[in-house]
Scaffold this motif. Structure first.
Motif, PDB file in Angstrom:
ATOM      1  N   UNK A 123       0.812  -1.218   0.000  1.00 20.79           N
ATOM      2  CA  UNK A 123       0.000   0.000   0.000  1.00 20.79           C
ATOM      3  C   UNK A 123       0.839   1.258   0.000  1.00 20.79           C
ATOM      4  N   UNK A 124       1.798   1.387   0.938  1.00 27.75           N
ATOM      5  CA  UNK A 124       2.682   2.554   0.908  1.00 27.75           C
ATOM      6  C   UNK A 124       3.466   2.694  -0.396  1.00 27.75           C
ATOM      7  N   UNK A 125       3.923   1.584  -0.950  1.00 28.08           N
ATOM      8  CA  UNK A 125       4.673   1.677  -2.207  1.00 28.08           C
ATOM      9  C   UNK A 125       3.773   2.140  -3.351  1.00 28.08           C
ATOM     10  N   UNK A 126       2.541   1.708  -3.338  1.00 25.70           N
ATOM     11  CA  UNK A 126       1.599   2.190  -4.359  1.00 25.70           C
ATOM     12  C   UNK A 126       1.410   3.704  -4.222  1.00 25.70           C
ATOM     13  N   UNK A 127       1.334   4.179  -2.990  1.00 27.14           N
ATOM     14  CA  UNK A 127       1.193   5.623  -2.759  1.00 27.14           C
ATOM     15  C   UNK A 127       2.444   6.369  -3.188  1.00 27.14           C
ATOM     16  N   UNK A 128       3.619   5.780  -2.960  1.00 30.41           N
ATOM     17  CA  UNK A 128       4.876   6.398  -3.397  1.00 30.41           C
ATOM     18  C   UNK A 128       4.924   6.485  -4.918  1.00 30.41           C
ATOM     19  N   UNK A 129       4.546   5.403  -5.599  1.00 31.46           N
ATOM     20  CA  UNK A 129       4.548   5.413  -7.065  1.00 31.46           C
ATOM     21  C   UNK A 129       3.604   6.479  -7.601  1.00 31.46           C
ATOM     22  N   UNK A 130       2.458   6.609  -6.974  1.00 32.38           N
ATOM     23  CA  UNK A 130       1.479   7.612  -7.408  1.00 32.38           C
ATOM     24  C   UNK A 130       2.009   9.033  -7.191  1.00 32.38           C
ATOM     25  N   UNK A 131       2.628   9.247  -6.013  1.00 30.95           N
ATOM     26  CA  UNK A 131       3.188  10.571  -5.714  1.00 30.95           C
ATOM     27  C   UNK A 131       4.298  10.929  -6.696  1.00 30.95           C
ATOM     28  N   UNK A 132       5.164   9.966  -6.993  1.00 30.09           N
ATOM     29  CA  UNK A 132       6.280  10.237  -7.898  1.00 30.09           C
ATOM     30  C   UNK A 132       5.807  10.436  -9.336  1.00 30.09           C
ATOM     31  N   UNK A 133       4.785   9.711  -9.746  1.00 26.06           N
ATOM     32  CA  UNK A 133       4.251   9.916 -11.092  1.00 26.06           C
ATOM     33  C   UNK A 133       3.734  11.342 -11.246  1.00 26.06           C
ATOM     34  N   UNK A 134       3.023  11.827 -10.229  1.00 28.67           N
ATOM     35  CA  UNK A 134       2.530  13.204 -10.259  1.00 28.67           C
ATOM     36  C   UNK A 134       3.678  14.208 -10.173  1.00 28.67           C
ATOM     37  N   UNK A 135       4.644  13.922  -9.306  1.00 26.57           N
ATOM     38  CA  UNK A 135       5.800  14.800  -9.149  1.00 26.57           C
ATOM     39  C   UNK A 135       6.577  14.929 -10.457  1.00 26.57           C
ATOM     40  N   UNK A 136       6.822  13.812 -11.122  1.00 27.30           N
ATOM     41  CA  UNK A 136       7.582  13.845 -12.377  1.00 27.30           C
ATOM     42  C   UNK A 136       6.814  14.581 -13.474  1.00 27.30           C
ATOM     43  N   UNK A 137       5.489  14.461 -13.469  1.00 27.68           N
ATOM     44  CA  UNK A 137       4.696  15.158 -14.487  1.00 27.68           C
ATOM     45  C   UNK A 137       4.801  16.672 -14.330  1.00 27.68           C
ATOM     46  N   UNK A 219       6.290   6.624   5.597  1.00 26.81           N
ATOM     47  CA  UNK A 219       4.952   6.208   5.193  1.00 26.81           C
ATOM     48  C   UNK A 219       3.969   6.593   6.294  1.00 26.81           C
ATOM     49  N   UNK A 220       3.401   7.782   6.170  1.00 22.84           N
ATOM     50  CA  UNK A 220       2.498   8.303   7.183  1.00 22.84           C
ATOM     51  C   UNK A 220       1.048   8.012   6.810  1.00 22.84           C
ATOM     52  N   UNK A 221       0.151   8.189   7.788  1.00 27.25           N
ATOM     53  CA  UNK A 221      -1.262   7.873   7.552  1.00 27.25           C
ATOM     54  C   UNK A 221      -1.870   8.737   6.454  1.00 27.25           C
ATOM     55  N   UNK A 222      -1.395   9.973   6.322  1.00 30.32           N
ATOM     56  CA  UNK A 222      -1.953  10.867   5.310  1.00 30.32           C
ATOM     57  C   UNK A 222      -1.115  10.910   4.035  1.00 30.32           C
ATOM     58  N   UNK A 223      -0.260   9.904   3.850  1.00 31.61           N
ATOM     59  CA  UNK A 223       0.521   9.821   2.621  1.00 31.61           C
ATOM     60  C   UNK A 223       2.008   9.854   2.882  1.00 31.61           C
ATOM     61  N   UNK A 224       2.802   9.485   1.896  1.00 29.75           N
ATOM     62  CA  UNK A 224       4.257   9.421   2.088  1.00 29.75           C
ATOM     63  C   UNK A 224       4.893  10.811   2.084  1.00 29.75           C
ATOM     64  N   UNK A 225       6.006  10.907   2.800  1.00 31.77           N
ATOM     65  CA  UNK A 225       6.881  12.074   2.732  1.00 31.77           C
ATOM     66  C   UNK A 225       8.234  11.570   2.223  1.00 31.77           C
ATOM     67  N   UNK A 226       8.709  12.184   1.172  1.00 37.15           N
ATOM     68  CA  UNK A 226       9.977  11.772   0.568  1.00 37.15           C
ATOM     69  C   UNK A 226      10.990  12.879   0.814  1.00 37.15           C
ATOM     70  N   UNK A 227      12.057  12.562   1.524  1.00 36.54           N
ATOM     71  CA  UNK A 227      13.029  13.551   1.969  1.00 36.54           C
ATOM     72  C   UNK A 227      14.346  13.418   1.210  1.00 36.54           C
ATOM     73  N   UNK A 228      15.228  14.387   1.488  1.00 37.54           N
ATOM     74  CA  UNK A 228      16.655  14.306   1.197  1.00 37.54           C
ATOM     75  C   UNK A 228      16.973  14.132  -0.281  1.00 37.54           C
ATOM     76  N   UNK A 229      16.427  14.996  -1.124  1.00 40.41           N
ATOM     77  CA  UNK A 229      16.791  14.933  -2.542  1.00 40.41           C
ATOM     78  C   UNK A 229      18.240  15.409  -2.721  1.00 40.41           C
ATOM     79  N   UNK A 230      18.780  15.102  -3.859  1.00 40.88           N
ATOM     80  CA  UNK A 230      20.174  15.427  -4.134  1.00 40.88           C
ATOM     81  C   UNK A 230      20.246  16.896  -4.563  1.00 40.88           C
TER      82      UNK A 230
END
Length: 517
Positions: A123-137, A219-230
């Motif tokens: 479930x969290x990985x599905x949310x991460x994939x969805x967030x990244x797809x939107x982020x990349x767009x 992986x938080x209850x209200x969605x993932x937080x992705x930190x520490x980009x390069x």
């Protein structure tokens, strides 16, 4: 580490939490580039005064710029976590250094911690994939950024890492492994320029995250937080969006979960609705593993002796991924009664490869051909008045049929190889089901493989012997007008591996898969 100061100028809205909070003990953590102080519900991140080759933080101005870039860039994926940049002040109010102020997140909700605990993370990985797809767009792109996806730039990236790990060949890394990595990476890039140009034209090159790791995803209850980009080197952050998510796919493999790596990439593909060859995923997974190998080598040089084993494991992962992503042109030949079409179809289906059939192409060409394309003689012996005339006519008809048969076979071969070239240049392995009876046809296929830096694999299906397990549903080709295969014969084919039928129908299919790897 610069914390013994008389003051900290905190960004607006980030002052709460300087004191200890019950249940959240203070802690200190160190990464390759930073020192992090965990205090209450805040994290204070200070850049090291270091020159690591790929970054240089020796001046305060450089560290300030890195802090500001980190906050601005990471707010794209975690806007409520990155609170701002604080100044570290001396007794006279002079800025001595700077630090990033962040909201502290629960350590047990890290993706890496969930994996270690054996939790279900689909479930969290599905949310991460969805967030990244939107982020990349939405991520920035430009002609300059697009150039980062070129063959020349990708070659520079590989060469840069290869050069940086040279001092560790022998003491840490095996030279044979690194030579194989260099060879396979260059071979892929040499032959896939059309694929990379398509990715550029389609807008797939973006200003991404650049450092997606399971340790930095919460992986938080209200969605993932992705930190520490390069943040310290834009050249290493911009690139193909597939390269971006491949970093996390690589990390999941490194953590022993290739199944989750595949799940993540499949979910990302579904959310973006963009197809891409699996071989390109493998290339980028390999590159990301190799960049992590360089970091492990740097840690080893700084005194972390255990990092040597990590570097070797990452180099092995990179090599395995490059081998998995090799592009192949596979010729599956033999007479119709050998079941070669079933072997070719089973091989392509099991590996997700492109299948081309000579019989299908021949039917297409016959349908599209102008009147007169036929292997049936247009001259009838019954129109002659004498046996001598009939014999001469029959001879002419036979010659005409033979010539047309050869012309048809050549046209089919040319079309098969044209389609194969398009596919392999775009990163697809191709299986071609055809008799491959003529040496010249096989030589043309070999020339295509050389021109596109593709591995040529030649398989010849032997006729089934007594008691062979063909299977009731196995498809055996029927002779076509262009090649009456009941009279099948072939030029010598020493380059081919002969596949024998075994007692069960699956035996020859397993042999084909082994031979094609």
């Amino acid at each position: 580490m610069g914390m013994a100061t008389t003051g900290i100028a905190v960004p607006e809205g980030a002052g709460h939490g300087l004191g200890a909070v019950p249940g959240l003990p203070a802690a200190l953590s160190e990464t390759l580039t930073s020192v992090l102080v965990f205090l209450g519900d805040r994290v204070y991140k200070i850049k090291k005064t270091a020159d690591l080759g790929f970054l240089d933080f020796r001046t305060r101005e450089a560290r300030l710029a890195a802090c500001q870039a980190e906050v601005n860039l990471n707010r794209r994926l975690a806007p409520d976590v990155y609170l701002g940049v604080a100044d570290i002040l001396g007794p006279d109010g002079t800025a001595l250094d700077h630090m990033v102020v962040m909201r502290r997140l629960p350590a047990e909700r890290r993706l890496s911690a969930l994996l270690a605990a054996g939790s279900d993370v689909t479930g969290p990985l599905r949310a991460v994939a969805r967030l990244l797809a939107d982020f990349h767009a939405r991520a920035a792109t430009s002609p300059e950024i697009t150039e980062a996806g070129s063959t020349a730039n990708l070659r520079w990236l590989w060469d840069e890492v290869l050069e940086s790990i040279e001092p560790f060949l022998g003491p840490v890394l095996d030279t044979t492994t690194i030579d194989a990595i260099r060879h396979l990476a260059n071979r892929y890039l040499d032959g896939r320029a059309p694929l990379l140009r398509e990715r550029q034209r389609d807008g797939r090159i973006r200003d991404g995250h650049g450092d997606l790791l399971a340790d930095d995803i919460y992986c938080l209850d209200d969605g993932p937080r992705i930190l520490d980009c390069l943040e310290f080197d834009r050249r290493l952050r911009v690139g193909d969006v597939l390269s971006d998510i491949a970093f996390l796919a690589m990390d999941l493999e490194r953590l022993g979960r290739p199944d989750l790596s595949r799940f993540l990439l499949d979910q990302y593909r579904a959310y973006t609705a963009v197809t891409h060859p699996l071989s390109l995923e493998s290339l980028y997974i390999a590159y990301r593993a190799f960049t992590m190998c360089r970091i492990a080598c740097t840690q080893y040089a700084q005194g972390a002796t255990a990092a040597a084993a990590e570097a070797r494991a990452l180099a092995s992962l990179a090599l395995a991924s490059l081998r998995r992503g090799r592009i192949r042109l596979i010729l599956v030949g033999g007479a119709a009664d050998t079941g070669r079409s079933a072997v070719a179809a089973g091989l392509a289906e099991s590996e997700g490869w492109t299948l081309l059939r000579a019989a299908s192409v021949e039917r297409e060409l016959a349908h599209l051909a102008p009147a007169g394309w036929t292997d049936t003689p247009t001259t009838a012996a019954t129109t002659t008045a004498t046996t001598t005339t009939a014999t001469a006519t029959a001879g002419t008809a036979t010659a005409t049929t033979t010539a047309r048969t050869a012309a048809t076979a050549t046209a089919v071969r040319d079309e098969l190889l044209r389609r194969a070239r398009t596919a392999v240049e775009r990163g697809e392995t191709v299986v071609i089901d055809a008799p491959w009876a003529r040496r010249h046809d096989r030589e043309q296929a070999a020339a295509l493989a050389r021109a596109t830096f593709t591995d040529l694999i030649q398989l010849r299906c032997a006729p089934p012997g007594p008691g062979a397990g063909i299977g009731a549903g196995t498809h055996l080709d029927r002779p076509t007008s262009a090649g009456p295969e009941h009279t099948f014969h072939t030029d010598p084919w020493p380059e081919a591996k002969t596949l024998e039928h075994g007692p069960t129908p699956s035996d020859i299919h397993r042999a084909a898969r082994r031979a094609a790897r």
